[in-house]
Scaffold this active site. Structure first.
Site, PDB file in Angstrom:
ATOM      1  N   TRP A 125      45.125   6.773  51.552  1.00  0.00           N
ATOM      2  CA  TRP A 125      43.883   6.124  51.991  1.00  0.00           C
ATOM      3  C   TRP A 125      43.937   5.722  53.460  1.00  0.00           C
ATOM      4  O   TRP A 125      44.975   5.252  53.948  1.00  0.00           O
ATOM      5  CB  TRP A 125      43.670   4.868  51.146  1.00  0.00           C
ATOM      6  CG  TRP A 125      42.695   3.917  51.733  1.00  0.00           C
ATOM      7  CD1 TRP A 125      42.947   2.913  52.624  1.00  0.00           C
ATOM      8  CD2 TRP A 125      41.289   3.866  51.470  1.00  0.00           C
ATOM      9  NE1 TRP A 125      41.783   2.249  52.932  1.00  0.00           N
ATOM     10  CE2 TRP A 125      40.761   2.808  52.230  1.00  0.00           C
ATOM     11  CE3 TRP A 125      40.425   4.611  50.650  1.00  0.00           C
ATOM     12  CZ2 TRP A 125      39.401   2.478  52.205  1.00  0.00           C
ATOM     13  CZ3 TRP A 125      39.080   4.276  50.624  1.00  0.00           C
ATOM     14  CH2 TRP A 125      38.583   3.216  51.395  1.00  0.00           C
ATOM     15  N   MET A 126      42.792   5.850  54.157  1.00  0.00           N
ATOM     16  CA  MET A 126      42.680   5.303  55.514  1.00  0.00           C
ATOM     17  C   MET A 126      41.373   4.540  55.633  1.00  0.00           C
ATOM     18  O   MET A 126      40.340   4.994  55.141  1.00  0.00           O
ATOM     19  CB  MET A 126      42.689   6.441  56.537  1.00  0.00           C
ATOM     20  CG  MET A 126      42.435   5.956  57.970  1.00  0.00           C
ATOM     21  SD  MET A 126      42.590   7.255  59.202  1.00  0.00           S
ATOM     22  CE  MET A 126      40.950   7.966  59.132  1.00  0.00           C
ATOM     23  N   ASP A 172      39.936   1.384  58.771  1.00  0.00           N
ATOM     24  CA  ASP A 172      39.725   1.151  60.209  1.00  0.00           C
ATOM     25  C   ASP A 172      40.739   1.805  61.156  1.00  0.00           C
ATOM     26  O   ASP A 172      41.948   1.711  60.927  1.00  0.00           O
ATOM     27  CB  ASP A 172      39.824  -0.348  60.507  1.00  0.00           C
ATOM     28  CG  ASP A 172      39.084  -1.197  59.520  1.00  0.00           C
ATOM     29  OD1 ASP A 172      38.412  -0.649  58.637  1.00  0.00           O
ATOM     30  OD2 ASP A 172      39.185  -2.430  59.618  1.00  0.00           O
ATOM     31  N   GLN A 211      44.435   1.635  59.379  1.00  0.00           N
ATOM     32  CA  GLN A 211      44.644   0.985  58.088  1.00  0.00           C
ATOM     33  C   GLN A 211      45.016   2.064  57.082  1.00  0.00           C
ATOM     34  O   GLN A 211      44.242   3.004  56.853  1.00  0.00           O
ATOM     35  CB  GLN A 211      43.359   0.277  57.646  1.00  0.00           C
ATOM     36  CG  GLN A 211      43.075  -0.978  58.439  1.00  0.00           C
ATOM     37  CD  GLN A 211      44.036  -2.099  58.058  1.00  0.00           C
ATOM     38  OE1 GLN A 211      43.865  -2.768  57.069  1.00  0.00           O
ATOM     39  NE2 GLN A 211      45.070  -2.291  58.871  1.00  0.00           N
ATOM     40  N   TRP A 260      41.926   1.980  48.544  1.00  0.00           N
ATOM     41  CA  TRP A 260      42.358   0.880  49.409  1.00  0.00           C
ATOM     42  C   TRP A 260      43.487   0.063  48.755  1.00  0.00           C
ATOM     43  O   TRP A 260      43.464  -0.186  47.563  1.00  0.00           O
ATOM     44  CB  TRP A 260      41.168  -0.036  49.704  1.00  0.00           C
ATOM     45  CG  TRP A 260      41.495  -1.093  50.711  1.00  0.00           C
ATOM     46  CD1 TRP A 260      41.443  -0.969  52.060  1.00  0.00           C
ATOM     47  CD2 TRP A 260      41.935  -2.431  50.441  1.00  0.00           C
ATOM     48  NE1 TRP A 260      41.830  -2.147  52.660  1.00  0.00           N
ATOM     49  CE2 TRP A 260      42.142  -3.057  51.685  1.00  0.00           C
ATOM     50  CE3 TRP A 260      42.193  -3.156  49.280  1.00  0.00           C
ATOM     51  CZ2 TRP A 260      42.577  -4.380  51.811  1.00  0.00           C
ATOM     52  CZ3 TRP A 260      42.630  -4.465  49.396  1.00  0.00           C
ATOM     53  CH2 TRP A 260      42.810  -5.066  50.646  1.00  0.00           C
ATOM     54  N   PHE A 290      46.669  -6.000  58.198  1.00  0.00           N
ATOM     55  CA  PHE A 290      45.252  -5.713  58.392  1.00  0.00           C
ATOM     56  C   PHE A 290      44.996  -5.284  59.843  1.00  0.00           C
ATOM     57  O   PHE A 290      45.904  -5.188  60.653  1.00  0.00           O
ATOM     58  CB  PHE A 290      44.415  -6.941  58.019  1.00  0.00           C
ATOM     59  CG  PHE A 290      44.043  -7.014  56.548  1.00  0.00           C
ATOM     60  CD1 PHE A 290      44.731  -6.290  55.592  1.00  0.00           C
ATOM     61  CD2 PHE A 290      42.990  -7.828  56.117  1.00  0.00           C
ATOM     62  CE1 PHE A 290      44.387  -6.356  54.237  1.00  0.00           C
ATOM     63  CE2 PHE A 290      42.632  -7.903  54.777  1.00  0.00           C
ATOM     64  CZ  PHE A 290      43.326  -7.166  53.830  1.00  0.00           C
ATOM     65  N   ASP A 336      41.378  -9.468  62.368  1.00  0.00           N
ATOM     66  CA  ASP A 336      41.096  -8.311  63.234  1.00  0.00           C
ATOM     67  C   ASP A 336      41.151  -8.644  64.726  1.00  0.00           C
ATOM     68  O   ASP A 336      40.188  -8.409  65.473  1.00  0.00           O
ATOM     69  CB  ASP A 336      39.720  -7.700  62.883  1.00  0.00           C
ATOM     70  CG  ASP A 336      39.582  -7.380  61.398  1.00  0.00           C
ATOM     71  OD1 ASP A 336      40.611  -7.331  60.710  1.00  0.00           O
ATOM     72  OD2 ASP A 336      38.440  -7.194  60.927  1.00  0.00           O
ATOM     73  N   GLU A 351      33.412  -8.282  61.211  1.00  0.00           N
ATOM     74  CA  GLU A 351      34.776  -7.759  61.212  1.00  0.00           C
ATOM     75  C   GLU A 351      35.011  -6.941  62.482  1.00  0.00           C
ATOM     76  O   GLU A 351      34.075  -6.551  63.172  1.00  0.00           O
ATOM     77  CB  GLU A 351      34.995  -6.850  59.986  1.00  0.00           C
ATOM     78  CG  GLU A 351      34.790  -7.568  58.656  1.00  0.00           C
ATOM     79  CD  GLU A 351      35.091  -6.698  57.439  1.00  0.00           C
ATOM     80  OE1 GLU A 351      35.751  -7.199  56.516  1.00  0.00           O
ATOM     81  OE2 GLU A 351      34.662  -5.538  57.402  1.00  0.00           O
ATOM     82  N   TRP A 376      31.827   0.993  53.113  1.00  0.00           N
ATOM     83  CA  TRP A 376      32.519   0.253  52.049  1.00  0.00           C
ATOM     84  C   TRP A 376      31.801   0.357  50.704  1.00  0.00           C
ATOM     85  O   TRP A 376      32.401   0.102  49.663  1.00  0.00           O
ATOM     86  CB  TRP A 376      32.716  -1.211  52.444  1.00  0.00           C
ATOM     87  CG  TRP A 376      33.926  -1.391  53.315  1.00  0.00           C
ATOM     88  CD1 TRP A 376      33.954  -1.816  54.609  1.00  0.00           C
ATOM     89  CD2 TRP A 376      35.292  -1.123  52.954  1.00  0.00           C
ATOM     90  NE1 TRP A 376      35.242  -1.828  55.083  1.00  0.00           N
ATOM     91  CE2 TRP A 376      36.079  -1.405  54.085  1.00  0.00           C
ATOM     92  CE3 TRP A 376      35.921  -0.658  51.804  1.00  0.00           C
ATOM     93  CZ2 TRP A 376      37.472  -1.259  54.079  1.00  0.00           C
ATOM     94  CZ3 TRP A 376      37.308  -0.505  51.805  1.00  0.00           C
ATOM     95  CH2 TRP A 376      38.061  -0.812  52.931  1.00  0.00           C
TER      96      TRP A 376
END
Ligand code: FRU
Length: 600
Positions: free
Chosen positions: A148-149, A151, A167, A175, A207, A269, A320, A406
């Site tokens: 998974w990837m 950001d 990420q 995720w 994160f 972030d 974010e 998302w």
């Protein structure tokens, strides 16, 4: 011993052996390189014999996450959550066992029934096959080899190399287990996979965040160190740092992490940059539904400066992945500050999206010059977590977005990997009707992808103009470039389609003053009711429109007028769109310089 006694003894011995074997096997599965001991209540220990480079774990995406502890000589050295196969195997993920050659390795598994098939399916191997298995894997967009990837993180340029961290879940294509994956490029279009850069630790999973090059050694790790700032996420979110003294190859975590804490739950972030005017480092953090600014002289001690956000822009979800950059305004000598603010949910078409604010920043406060407006950076549905490269050459501000949403990112129809990034875009500002907007132009490096070009064509469209099979020898990776001149049409449109009747409809509605893309019939759309939507952008009253359309195996990115309009959407056609058809409603238009390039 007479025959009768002999038979009796033999029978009892046989029964004893069967019984013993049965009782052992009833709590211990048979899978030779492993000794598997079930302890009841879903708990099991797997001892590894004849260690190899990888433990390959079978994953079933519909399974709940099970907790695994990797134990070397009785110490927990790693833990992870894996959707271990209970009924069927979707794919395998590797756990790298190298570096523990002289230790006894075992795994403690929690929450997995003794009857799960994973006990028989797990394997040890010296190799893990990363050859592509996905038809939807993009050709010229970055994707992880597997897993998974989300950001893009820590994007930084140093000594001719663009670093992309991201990420990453190495233990599944959904995720979880956030790490910073790593890739490098010298041209922004071809990427080399690198080993994971930052892995979870006792402070939490890793994160999103950013990197800087500490040219003047303000932090004391060494001049030219690449310093990464990320959120350590567990029950609470705190900010941490790590540094690299070998140009991003390896990172060492700062021993005194965390460097910034809060009682706020959504506190993450960090984007760090050097602010010339005040001679300080600035950190922008996403905190709930606002952005907070901190300053520092040594990158370790941070002072709160101000917050921005209340009553400004969209607030349909948490804010974010911030970025704050100063950009030139086209055609002037002026510059303005742009605060990039990703928001989820609350995007214009549901789910996640990137908004931005234009204004001033003095090292303490960001002031939005248009407090009544909400501005979106991209008008598609699959453009999120957008941030820019730190230290990019020639003063460029190059942005990259995660190309998903998302609402359905975990459900898109791929399994070997999930999600890719957008193409890189150079950011600048332009003014229209007294208002300053962001322009996202496809980065010039994308021109190097162009292979064979179809001959330029010009034509007039007053009803349907079907250029059947124009894109026929394409493998679904191409760029279309064209200029459209309106001749009183109400709708200027075209469809990209394939022989299966799957299509995307792209059109300007000049009456409603919008540009739209409809992917309702684009191919596989049923994985989420939020997927098959029409996305649209407001348009200016233009007589002439220039378009560049980047099509890859599972995405379409449209740039109008050199990036004044940007629209990014995923598509999952069962065969490439190898045909195009133009149509007009209520009038006509001409298409000039229509050209298709294969993209390699
Ligand atoms: C945005 C985000 C970030 C967070 C990361 C976790 O997509 O939610 O705020 O750091 O993803 O993976």
């Amino acid at each position: 011993m007479n025959l009768k006694n002999y038979l009796l003894t033999a029978r009892w011995t046989f029964a004893f052996i069967i019984g013993t074997v049965w009782s052992v096997f009833s709590c211990q599965a048979i899978n030779p390189p492993f000794v598997i001991k079930h302890l009841g209540d879903g708990q099991s220990i797997v001892q590894i014999e004849n260690q190899k480079k990888f433990l390959l774990l079978p994953v079933e995406e519909a399974s709940p996450e099970a907790k695994l502890y990797m134990i070397a000589d009785n110490d927990v050295v790693r833990n992870m959550n894996v959707r271990l196969a209970i009924n069927k195997v979707d794919y395998f993920v590797p756990v790298d066992l190298s570096g523990f050659d002289n230790k006894s390795l075992s795994f403690n598994f929690q929450l997995i029934p003794d009857t799960a098939i994973c006990w028989n399916e797990m394997k040890l191997s010296d190799t893990f096959d990363t050859a592509n298995r996905e038809d939807f894997r993009p050709l010229y967009h970055f994707t992880p080899q597997y897993g998974w990837m989300n950001d893009p993180n820590g994007m930084v340029y140093k000594d001719g190399v663009y670093h992309l961290f991201y990420q990453y879940n190495p233990y599944g294509s959904m995720w979880g287990n956030m790490h910073w994956g790593h890739a490098t490029s010298t041209d922004l279009v071809s990427w080399e996979h690198q080993p994971v850069a930052i892995a979870p630790d006792a402070l939490g999973t890793i994160f999103s965040g950013s990197c800087v090059v500490d040219k003047d050694n303000t932090a004391g790790f060494g001049a030219g160190a690449i310093i990464a700032f990320y959120t350590s996420a567990s029950d609470r979110q705190v900010q941490s740092m790590a540094y690299s003294l070998d140009n991003g190859k390896t990172f060492k975590k700062y021993a005194r992490n965390p460097i910034l804490t809060s009682t706020q739950r959504d506190f993450r972030d960090p984007k760090v940059f050097w602010h010339d005017a005040t001679d300080k480092w600035i950190m922008v953090l996403a905190v709930g539904q606002e952005m907070q600014f901190y300053s520092s002289v040594n990158l370790k001690d941070w002072t709160y400066e101000s917050s921005f956000g209340e009553g400004q822009g969209a607030h349909g979800g948490v804010w974010e992945c911030p970025d704050l950059i100063e950009l030139p305004i086209e055609g002037t000598e002026l510059k303005k500050w742009v605060l990039i603010c990703n928001i989820n949910p609350g995007g214009p078409f549901g789910g996640s999206a990137t908004q931005y604010f234009v204004g001033t920043f003095d090292g303490k406060n960001f002031v939005n010059e248009s407090p009544k407006m909400t501005k979106w950076m991209d008008w598609g549905k699959d453009h999120y977590a957008t941030v820019t490269w730190s230290n990019a050459p020639e003063g460029r501000h190059i942005a990259l977005a995660w190309m998903s949403n998302w609402q359905y990112a975990n459900d898109v129809p791929t399994t070997q990997y999930r999600s890719g990034n957008s193409v890189p875009r150079d950011l600048s500002l332009y003014t229209s009707d007294g208002e300053t907007y962001l322009k996202s132009s496809p980065s010039r490096e994308l021109l190097t992808l162009r292979g064979k070009g179809e001959k330029k064509r010009s034509f007039k469209v007053d009803r349907t103009y079907n250029m059947d099979k124009l894109l026929a020898d394409n493998t679904g990776t191409y760029e279309i470039e064209m200029t459209i001149k309106n001749r009183n049409a109400e709708v200027i449109g075209f469809q990209l389609f394939n022989s299966k009747g799957e299509e995307v409809d792209i059109y300007y509605n000049l009456v409603e003053k919008k540009f739209a893309m409809d992917r309702a019939k684009s191919g596989i759309v049923s994985f989420s009711p939020d997927f098959p939507v029409v996305t649209f952008a407001p348009i200016e009253d233009n007589y002439e429109m220039k378009l560049r359309i980047f099509v890859d195996k599972s995405s379409i990115e449209i740039f109008g007028d050199d990036g004044r309009l940007a629209m990014t959407n995923l598509i999952f056609p069962s065969e490439p769109y190898n045909r195009i058809s133009f149509y007009a409603k209520g009038g006509s238009y001409t298409v000039s310089s229509f050209q298709v390039y294969k993209l390699k």
